[in-house]
Design a protein around this motif. Structure first.
Motif, PDB file in Angstrom:
ATOM      1  N   GLY A   1      11.893   5.735  -0.062  1.00 19.69           N
ATOM      2  CA  GLY A   1      13.016   6.068   0.823  1.00 19.69           C
ATOM      3  C   GLY A   1      14.264   5.263   0.488  1.00 19.69           C
ATOM      4  O   GLY A   1      15.373   5.640   0.836  1.00 19.69           O
ATOM      5  N   GLN A   2      14.067   4.119  -0.195  1.00 20.38           N
ATOM      6  CA  GLN A   2      15.199   3.292  -0.626  1.00 20.38           C
ATOM      7  C   GLN A   2      15.560   3.590  -2.083  1.00 20.38           C
ATOM      8  O   GLN A   2      16.252   2.799  -2.733  1.00 20.38           O
ATOM      9  N   ASN A   3      15.070   4.704  -2.619  1.00 20.33           N
ATOM     10  CA  ASN A   3      15.258   5.083  -4.039  1.00 20.33           C
ATOM     11  C   ASN A   3      14.727   4.008  -4.979  1.00 20.33           C
ATOM     12  O   ASN A   3      15.295   3.767  -6.044  1.00 20.33           O
ATOM     13  N   ARG A   4      13.630   3.345  -4.565  1.00 18.80           N
ATOM     14  CA  ARG A   4      13.117   2.258  -5.403  1.00 18.80           C
ATOM     15  C   ARG A   4      11.611   2.392  -5.631  1.00 18.80           C
ATOM     16  O   ARG A   4      10.889   1.391  -5.710  1.00 18.80           O
ATOM     17  N   GLU A   5      11.140   3.636  -5.743  1.00 19.48           N
ATOM     18  CA  GLU A   5       9.698   3.809  -5.884  1.00 19.48           C
ATOM     19  C   GLU A   5       9.164   3.064  -7.111  1.00 19.48           C
ATOM     20  O   GLU A   5       8.017   2.608  -7.128  1.00 19.48           O
ATOM     21  N   ASN A   6      10.019   2.967  -8.126  1.00 16.55           N
ATOM     22  CA  ASN A   6       9.581   2.283  -9.357  1.00 16.55           C
ATOM     23  C   ASN A   6       9.273   0.804  -9.140  1.00 16.55           C
ATOM     24  O   ASN A   6       8.605   0.181  -9.954  1.00 16.55           O
ATOM     25  N   ASP A   7       9.796   0.254  -8.067  1.00 17.68           N
ATOM     26  CA  ASP A   7       9.527  -1.153  -7.774  1.00 17.68           C
ATOM     27  C   ASP A   7       8.161  -1.352  -7.119  1.00 17.68           C
ATOM     28  O   ASP A   7       7.733  -2.470  -6.871  1.00 17.68           O
ATOM     29  N   TRP A   8       7.516  -0.232  -6.784  1.00 17.56           N
ATOM     30  CA  TRP A   8       6.252  -0.337  -6.053  1.00 17.56           C
ATOM     31  C   TRP A   8       5.070  -0.578  -6.995  1.00 17.56           C
ATOM     32  O   TRP A   8       5.024  -0.061  -8.113  1.00 17.56           O
ATOM     33  N   ALA A   9       4.142  -1.367  -6.556  1.00 25.80           N
ATOM     34  CA  ALA A   9       2.831  -1.478  -7.201  1.00 25.80           C
ATOM     35  C   ALA A   9       1.873  -1.884  -6.098  1.00 25.80           C
ATOM     36  O   ALA A   9       2.280  -2.488  -5.102  1.00 25.80           O
ATOM     37  N   GLU A  10       0.613  -1.524  -6.265  1.00 21.85           N
ATOM     38  CA  GLU A  10      -0.358  -1.871  -5.223  1.00 21.85           C
ATOM     39  C   GLU A  10      -0.767  -3.339  -5.346  1.00 21.85           C
ATOM     40  O   GLU A  10      -1.018  -3.832  -6.446  1.00 21.85           O
ATOM     41  N   PHE A  11      -0.817  -4.028  -4.238  1.00 24.21           N
ATOM     42  CA  PHE A  11      -1.324  -5.408  -4.195  1.00 24.21           C
ATOM     43  C   PHE A  11      -2.174  -5.541  -2.947  1.00 24.21           C
ATOM     44  O   PHE A  11      -1.702  -5.258  -1.844  1.00 24.21           O
ATOM     45  N   LYS A  12      -3.416  -5.950  -3.146  1.00 22.58           N
ATOM     46  CA  LYS A  12      -4.269  -6.116  -1.959  1.00 22.58           C
ATOM     47  C   LYS A  12      -5.322  -7.186  -2.223  1.00 22.58           C
ATOM     48  O   LYS A  12      -5.575  -7.558  -3.383  1.00 22.58           O
ATOM     49  N   ALA A  13      -5.946  -7.629  -1.159  1.00 21.98           N
ATOM     50  CA  ALA A  13      -7.014  -8.621  -1.275  1.00 21.98           C
ATOM     51  C   ALA A  13      -8.280  -7.944  -1.785  1.00 21.98           C
ATOM     52  O   ALA A  13      -8.445  -6.723  -1.628  1.00 21.98           O
ATOM     53  N   ASP A  14      -9.167  -8.721  -2.400  1.00 22.01           N
ATOM     54  CA  ASP A  14     -10.482  -8.175  -2.735  1.00 22.01           C
ATOM     55  C   ASP A  14     -11.246  -7.881  -1.444  1.00 22.01           C
ATOM     56  O   ASP A  14     -11.031  -8.547  -0.427  1.00 22.01           O
ATOM     57  N   ASP A  15     -12.158  -6.922  -1.517  1.00 24.09           N
ATOM     58  CA  ASP A  15     -12.912  -6.564  -0.302  1.00 24.09           C
ATOM     59  C   ASP A  15     -13.711  -7.749   0.233  1.00 24.09           C
ATOM     60  O   ASP A  15     -13.906  -7.884   1.434  1.00 24.09           O
ATOM     61  N   ASP A  16     -14.178  -8.605  -0.707  1.00 18.95           N
ATOM     62  CA  ASP A  16     -14.997  -9.748  -0.265  1.00 18.95           C
ATOM     63  C   ASP A  16     -14.193 -11.052  -0.329  1.00 18.95           C
ATOM     64  O   ASP A  16     -14.731 -12.121  -0.587  1.00 18.95           O
TER      65      ASP A  16
ATOM     66  N   ASP B   1       0.835  -1.200   0.000  1.00 13.03           N
ATOM     67  CA  ASP B   1       0.000   0.000   0.000  1.00 13.03           C
ATOM     68  C   ASP B   1       0.875   1.258   0.000  1.00 13.03           C
ATOM     69  O   ASP B   1       2.058   1.197  -0.347  1.00 13.03           O
ATOM     70  N   GLN B   2       0.296   2.372   0.415  1.00  7.87           N
ATOM     71  CA  GLN B   2       1.056   3.641   0.402  1.00  7.87           C
ATOM     72  C   GLN B   2       2.243   3.599   1.370  1.00  7.87           C
ATOM     73  O   GLN B   2       3.259   4.251   1.138  1.00  7.87           O
ATOM     74  N   GLU B   3       2.119   2.840   2.463  1.00  3.07           N
ATOM     75  CA  GLU B   3       3.247   2.681   3.394  1.00  3.07           C
ATOM     76  C   GLU B   3       4.404   1.958   2.703  1.00  3.07           C
ATOM     77  O   GLU B   3       5.568   2.289   2.892  1.00  3.07           O
ATOM     78  N   THR B   4       4.042   0.967   1.903  1.00  3.41           N
ATOM     79  CA  THR B   4       5.062   0.206   1.166  1.00  3.41           C
ATOM     80  C   THR B   4       5.753   1.136   0.175  1.00  3.41           C
ATOM     81  O   THR B   4       6.973   1.116   0.004  1.00  3.41           O
ATOM     82  N   ARG B   5       4.935   1.956  -0.465  1.00  6.73           N
ATOM     83  CA  ARG B   5       5.485   2.909  -1.439  1.00  6.73           C
ATOM     84  C   ARG B   5       6.469   3.865  -0.766  1.00  6.73           C
ATOM     85  O   ARG B   5       7.548   4.145  -1.284  1.00  6.73           O
TER      86      ARG B   5
END
Ligand code: MIC
Ligand code: SF4
Length: 641
Positions: free
Chosen positions: A236-251, A227-231
């Motif tokens: 902060g590690q100069n690796r923002e490009n490695d970030w993408a959102e991954f999460k469970a479905d709401d249901d 999430d945004q915390e991961t981003r």
């Protein structure tokens, strides 16, 4: 119904089978990591497979366990690892760069990827939304060669986090609470997935502490959403490009949902000699402490050590308390040095150890006899500290620091001090000087093999019948630290004949001599045990050395995931008692016979064992997939390949 995060990532990587919890599946591995203590054997096995260059997206070889270098062995291993990394296309994180899990999180891990590591705490990567798993080195070698990783499709359990941590309460207390809820056994084939509104209140290093020590529950792995915390962390590690959102479905569908209110968590501790022996710090308060060790891959981030520094700043360790600090990575030490926190730690009497595993595995700083040692690490098995009579308690940095000030186990909330809340920095100090990329032209690299580097031992195919003696009978929750110690003995990891001398040393120092005698008599060895056999580490030597000593089968009530895979990889049959009470009727020294064992393995895995000594019989069974049957019949994975 929607999908859990674990399911989404795993499904995207499935190459054989389909999502059906309990069934065997094979997945593609994007990233691999090894550490030196398991790595030398993993690369020797990789070489034995005849593959010229790694085929997965990223492979990193870390040197962090055997950094003491008393004698030539560790340095020989390091030289071999350096050559192997360069030649076969692997990044090398040199000795001094830090503990594999901390460095991998900082510099390499990527949300949504799979990571397989020859170390049981590889699930640390779950803190940034990876499916990160520990395994034996041979499985990692196969993954580096582009082969799939086979696992039981997991049951996904959601831990729904609400509320937020109170001052003086840390992520370590959360995972200790989870260990109280789940215990160290009975969780094979489970993934713990964290969700709920409490997730956003935890930084990546806090999440990584939780997923790291999830290993002690015996789960396949643990995972947080990206999430945004991961981003923020990756930025902060100069690796923002490695970030993408991954999460469970709401249901999303889970096999179970467990609630955990972070606001209600209090300082916790794991008492001797199991990470599952959970107490509140209040219950233990007042116990006099001889040693405090802060560090290990669980708790050695910048925030962990800065928090410790701020707490101990105004005080000093009492004269009879040894205060050890082992930072997790070079990045952490560089930042602590630059900002002055290292000065505060040293002023309080801290003894700075190398940023490596060190004390955590009893590879230095063993406490005095009968000591009480407070440690921020993840395992307190008997003798793991290197001192059998010592009692190790696992705690947070806050609780460890409180003991430095008072000399006793102290609930940090009782300190007369305001909580020095340390935020995760927006920018980390990034310096990859000690990460060496592989050679562009492998033909120019010569691998140096010093005298400590042996060949991986070979095994014969499974015989027609097993005539064996029960070399040892053990109880429940036998860990790989019981089976074969690490610590100072770890330097023999590349020398299997020598390392085998230490098998079961902590339980029965005569094991090796007995096993050798039985082997010389032309018989096999059999180990019998209770529940949850093979807890703890991924060390495949806990199977490889028994294989070398002629162990053909283990018979227990249940196994832990990584260890059972290692037994199979080395051609040892992991039998279960059909009737667990049959264990009571077996003694060490009993002669056992299993006829037509090849047919048994090729068939349904059910065998009748004749106890020749007692004149009785009992039934055992091995639940194996078709692939596992072939591996055992061949005498192990290397023969099978
Ligand atoms: C451990 O913490 O027990 C170790 C030492 O890191 C092991 C690996 C090994 O034995 O080399 C692990 O966790 O897998
Ligand atoms: Fe190293 Fe200890 Fe972590 Fe194992 S648990 S990787 S020995 S720091």
């Amino acid at each position: 119904m929607g999908k859990s995060l674990a399911r989404k990532i795993i499904e995207q990587h499935i190459v054989e089978g389909k999502w059906e919890p309990g069934e065997e599946i094979a997945i593609r591995i994007d990233q691999t990591l090894t550490q030196d203590a398991t790595g030398t054997m993993a690369y020797l096995q990789f070489e034995a497979m005849g593959i010229k260059r790694v085929k997965n997206e990223l492979a990193v070889s870390y040197v962090d366990h055997n950094t003491i270098q008393i004698g030539y062995e560790n340095a020989d291993d390091q030289k071999y690892l350096q050559g192997a990394a360069s030649k076969y296309g692997i990044y090398l994180s040199r000795s001094g760069n830090g503990i594999c899990h901390q460095v991998h999180l900082e510099r390499f891990g990527k949300p949504g990827k799979t990571l397989l590591g020859s170390d049981s705490h590889t699930p640390t990567g779950g803190g940034i939304g990876m499916i990160a798993m520990g395994s034996g080195g041979l499985d990692v070698a196969v993954a580096m060669g582009g082969g799939a990783f086979y696992l039981t499709c997991p049951d996904v359990v959601k831990i729904n986090l609400t509320g937020q941590l109170q001052p003086w309460v840390a992520a370590k207390d959360v995972i200790l609470k989870v260990l109280e809820m789940f215990t160290t056994k009975g969780n094979v084939g489970v993934v713990l997935e964290y969700g709920g509104p409490g997730v956003a209140t935890l930084s990546v290093p806090e999440r990584a502490t939780i997923t790291n020590m999830g290993a002690e529950c015996g789960v396949t792995t643990s995972v947080f959403p990206s999430d945004q915390e991961t981003r923020k962390f990756l930025k902060g590690q100069n690796r923002e490009n490695d970030w993408a959102e991954f999460k469970a479905d709401d249901d999303a569908e889970y096999s179970k949902v467990v609630e955990l209110n972070l606001s209600e968590v209090v300082p916790m501790a794991a008492a001797p000699h199991s990470p599952g022996n959970i107490k509140t710090v209040k219950e233990l308060a007042g116990l006099s402490v001889d040693q405090v060790c802060v560090g290990s891959c669980t708790n050695s981030s910048y925030v962990d050590l800065t928090t410790t520094a701020r707490i101990v700043k105004e005080g000093a360790a009492p004269p009879d308390l040894s205060f050890v600090i082992a930072p997790g990575s070079r990045q952490v030490v560089q930042m602590l040095t630059k900002e002055g926190s290292l000065f505060d730690l040293l002023s309080a009497g801290g003894r700075l150890a190398e940023n490596a595993c060190g004390f955590c595995i009893g590879n230095s700083q063993s406490p005095k006899s009968d000591a009480v040692s407070l440690r921020t690490s993840n395992r307190n098995f008997l003798n793991r500290s290197g001192t059998k009579s010592a009692d190790a308690y696992l705690v947070s940095c806050e609780t460890a620091a409180a003991a430095v000030l008072t000399g006793k186990i102290t609930d940090p909330r009782d300190l007369d001090m305001e909580y020095p809340k340390v935020e995760m920095p927006e920018q980390f100090l990034v310096d990859d000087t000690m990460i060496v990329p592989p050679a562009e032209d492998p033909s120019k690299v010569e691998i140096v093999r010093g005298p400590n580097i042996g060949d991986p031992p070979k095994n014969d195919p499974l015989p027609e019948a097993i005539n064996a003696e029960v070399t040892i009978k053990v109880g429940d929750e036998i860990t790989t630290d019981h089976i074969i110690p690490a610590g100072a003995k770890m330097k023999y990891r590349s020398n299997v004949p020598k390392y085998s001398e230490f098998l079961f040393e902590v339980l029965d120092p005569e094991f090796f001599n007995r096993a050798k005698k039985i082997q010389k008599n032309g018989e096999f060895n059999i180990i019998v045990g209770g529940l949850s056999y093979g807890q703890g580490s991924s060390r495949e030597h806990a199977a490889l050395c028994p294989m070398y000593m002629g162990v053909k089968a283990v018979i227990t009530k249940s196994y832990e995931r990584i260890h059972i895979a290692n037994l199979i990889n080395f051609g040892i049959i992991p039998f279960n008692f059909e009737n667990p009470d049959d264990l009571d009727a077996i003694d060490q020294g009993d002669k056992l016979e299993i006829e037509k064992v090849r047919d048994v393995i090729a068939g349904d895995g059910v065998a009748v064992v004749k106890n020749v000594t007692k004149g009785t019989t009992f039934k055992v069974s091995a639940k194996l997939s078709e692939r596992q049957k072939k591996i055992i019949l061949a005498g192990g994975m290397l023969n099978f390949l």
